[in-house]
Design a protein around this motif. Structure first.
Motif, short mmCIF file in Angstrom:
data_model
loop_
_atom_site.label_atom_id
_atom_site.label_comp_id
_atom_site.label_asym_id
_atom_site.label_seq_id
_atom_site.Cartn_x
_atom_site.Cartn_y
_atom_site.Cartn_z
N SER A 1 -15.49 1.97 17.87
CA SER A 1 -16.56 2.10 17.10
C SER A 1 -16.32 1.74 15.64
CB SER A 1 -17.16 3.58 17.05
OG SER A 1 -16.48 4.57 16.42
N LYS A 2 -17.13 1.70 14.67
CA LYS A 2 -17.19 1.68 13.17
C LYS A 2 -16.23 2.81 12.59
CE LYS A 2 -18.73 -2.62 12.70
NZ LYS A 2 -17.87 -3.80 12.27
N HIS A 3 -16.88 3.77 12.95
CA HIS A 3 -15.97 5.03 12.42
C HIS A 3 -14.56 5.21 12.63
CE1 HIS A 3 -17.39 7.38 15.82
NE2 HIS A 3 -16.27 8.09 15.54
N GLU A 4 -14.25 4.91 14.19
CA GLU A 4 -12.91 4.99 14.53
C GLU A 4 -12.08 3.95 13.84
OE1 GLU A 4 -13.54 6.35 19.21
OE2 GLU A 4 -14.04 4.43 18.79
N GLU A 5 -12.58 2.77 13.50
CA GLU A 5 -12.06 1.71 12.98
C GLU A 5 -11.69 2.06 11.64
OE1 GLU A 5 -12.50 -3.08 12.23
OE2 GLU A 5 -14.05 -1.98 12.81
N ALA A 6 -12.58 2.69 10.71
CA ALA A 6 -12.26 2.94 9.33
C ALA A 6 -11.28 4.15 9.26
CB ALA A 6 -13.87 3.54 8.92
N ILE A 7 -11.30 4.97 10.26
CA ILE A 7 -10.34 6.07 10.18
C ILE A 7 -9.06 5.68 10.49
CG2 ILE A 7 -9.52 8.12 11.44
CD1 ILE A 7 -12.52 8.88 12.09
N ILE A 8 -8.96 4.67 11.25
CA ILE A 8 -7.45 4.03 11.55
C ILE A 8 -7.05 3.33 10.10
CG2 ILE A 8 -6.25 2.11 12.59
CD1 ILE A 8 -8.06 3.02 15.21
N GLU A 9 -7.85 2.61 9.63
CA GLU A 9 -7.74 1.78 8.34
C GLU A 9 -7.34 2.60 7.30
OE1 GLU A 9 -10.76 -0.85 7.74
OE2 GLU A 9 -10.45 -2.03 9.30
N LEU A 10 -7.96 3.99 7.24
CA LEU A 10 -7.54 4.97 6.21
C LEU A 10 -6.29 5.58 6.56
CD1 LEU A 10 -8.40 6.96 3.82
CD2 LEU A 10 -9.66 8.21 5.36
N ARG A 11 -6.14 5.79 7.88
CA ARG A 11 -4.67 6.58 8.24
C ARG A 11 -3.65 5.45 7.73
NH1 ARG A 11 -3.51 10.45 11.26
NH2 ARG A 11 -5.61 10.20 12.47
N LEU A 12 -3.74 4.45 8.06
CA LEU A 12 -2.96 3.38 7.59
C LEU A 12 -2.74 3.09 6.01
CD1 LEU A 12 -3.43 0.49 10.37
CD2 LEU A 12 -1.47 2.13 10.12
N ALA A 13 -3.60 3.09 5.42
CA ALA A 13 -3.56 2.90 3.68
C ALA A 13 -2.61 4.16 3.24
CB ALA A 13 -5.00 2.92 3.41
N LEU A 14 -3.28 5.44 3.74
CA LEU A 14 -2.30 6.53 3.11
C LEU A 14 -0.89 6.44 3.70
CD1 LEU A 14 -5.13 9.29 4.06
CD2 LEU A 14 -4.64 8.30 1.86
N SER A 15 -0.58 6.11 4.80
CA SER A 15 0.72 5.95 5.39
C SER A 15 1.49 5.10 4.49
CB SER A 15 0.55 5.80 6.89
OG SER A 15 0.20 6.70 7.44
N GLN A 16 1.01 3.97 4.35
CA GLN A 16 1.60 2.85 3.63
C GLN A 16 1.90 3.33 2.20
OE1 GLN A 16 -1.22 -0.52 4.32
NE2 GLN A 16 -0.11 -1.02 6.30
N GLU A 17 0.90 3.99 1.57
CA GLU A 17 1.13 4.46 0.20
C GLU A 17 2.18 5.38 0.09
OE1 GLU A 17 0.55 4.38 -3.80
OE2 GLU A 17 -0.11 2.96 -2.50
N LEU A 18 2.26 6.40 1.06
CA LEU A 18 3.30 7.37 1.21
C LEU A 18 4.69 6.69 1.15
CD1 LEU A 18 3.74 10.52 1.12
CD2 LEU A 18 4.01 10.26 3.59
N LYS A 19 4.83 5.73 2.20
CA LYS A 19 6.14 4.96 2.27
C LYS A 19 6.37 4.00 0.99
CE LYS A 19 8.67 1.79 5.26
NZ LYS A 19 8.37 1.11 6.61
N LYS A 20 5.29 3.48 0.24
CA LYS A 20 5.63 2.78 -0.85
C LYS A 20 6.14 3.65 -1.84
CE LYS A 20 2.57 1.40 -3.87
NZ LYS A 20 1.29 0.87 -4.42
N ARG A 21 5.80 4.77 -1.91
CA ARG A 21 6.17 5.61 -3.05
C ARG A 21 7.50 6.05 -2.87
NH1 ARG A 21 2.13 7.18 -6.99
NH2 ARG A 21 0.24 6.13 -6.52
N ARG A 22 7.91 6.40 -1.62
CA ARG A 22 9.30 7.00 -1.34
C ARG A 22 10.18 5.71 -1.46
NH1 ARG A 22 12.84 5.81 2.64
NH2 ARG A 22 11.29 4.76 3.86
N ILE A 23 9.95 4.46 -1.18
CA ILE A 23 10.69 3.68 -1.18
C ILE A 23 10.91 2.98 -2.96
CG2 ILE A 23 11.09 1.01 -1.19
CD1 ILE A 23 9.95 1.47 1.81
#
Length: 103
Positions: A26-48
């Motif tokens: 659904s649109k909300h499931e897709e949005a949650i996945i995109e949000l999770r990926l954005a937050l995860s990528q930011e955390l990794k970017k900051r660590r690196i």
């Protein structure tokens, strides 16, 4: 995927669709996945960007290296709350967090 490649695949009988359609999200499931990926990528970017290992980063966050790996991979067992809490813990401002969420 470029238009030419899409046409080639369709001409061979393949159906070209989005991941969301394929998985029946659904649109909300897709949005949650995109949000999770954005937050995860930011955390990794900051660590690196800080040039530290997952193990050292885990100590800073008071967690395990395995948990850091799961956070960075966007694992579904990691809550959005945990991702946000740890981004704030490493100094991401609420304004920066809003920019990550809104992009």
């Amino acid at each position: 995927m470029n238009k030419e490649r899409k046409r080639e695949l369709e001409a061979k009988g393949f159906e070209v669709t989005t991941v969301a359609d394929f998985l029946g999200l659904s649109k909300h499931e897709e949005a949650i996945i995109e949000l999770r990926l954005a937050l995860s990528q930011e955390l990794k970017k900051r660590r690196i960007g800080a040039r530290i290992s997952q193990e050292r980063f885990a100590k800073r966050l008071e967690t395990s290296q395995a948990r850091v790996a799961k956070m960075e991979a966007g694992d579904k067992s990691v809550s959005l709350d945990l991702l946000i809490r740890n981004l704030l813990k490493i100094g991401v401002s609420r304004k920066e967090l809003a920019e990550i969420v809104s992009s």
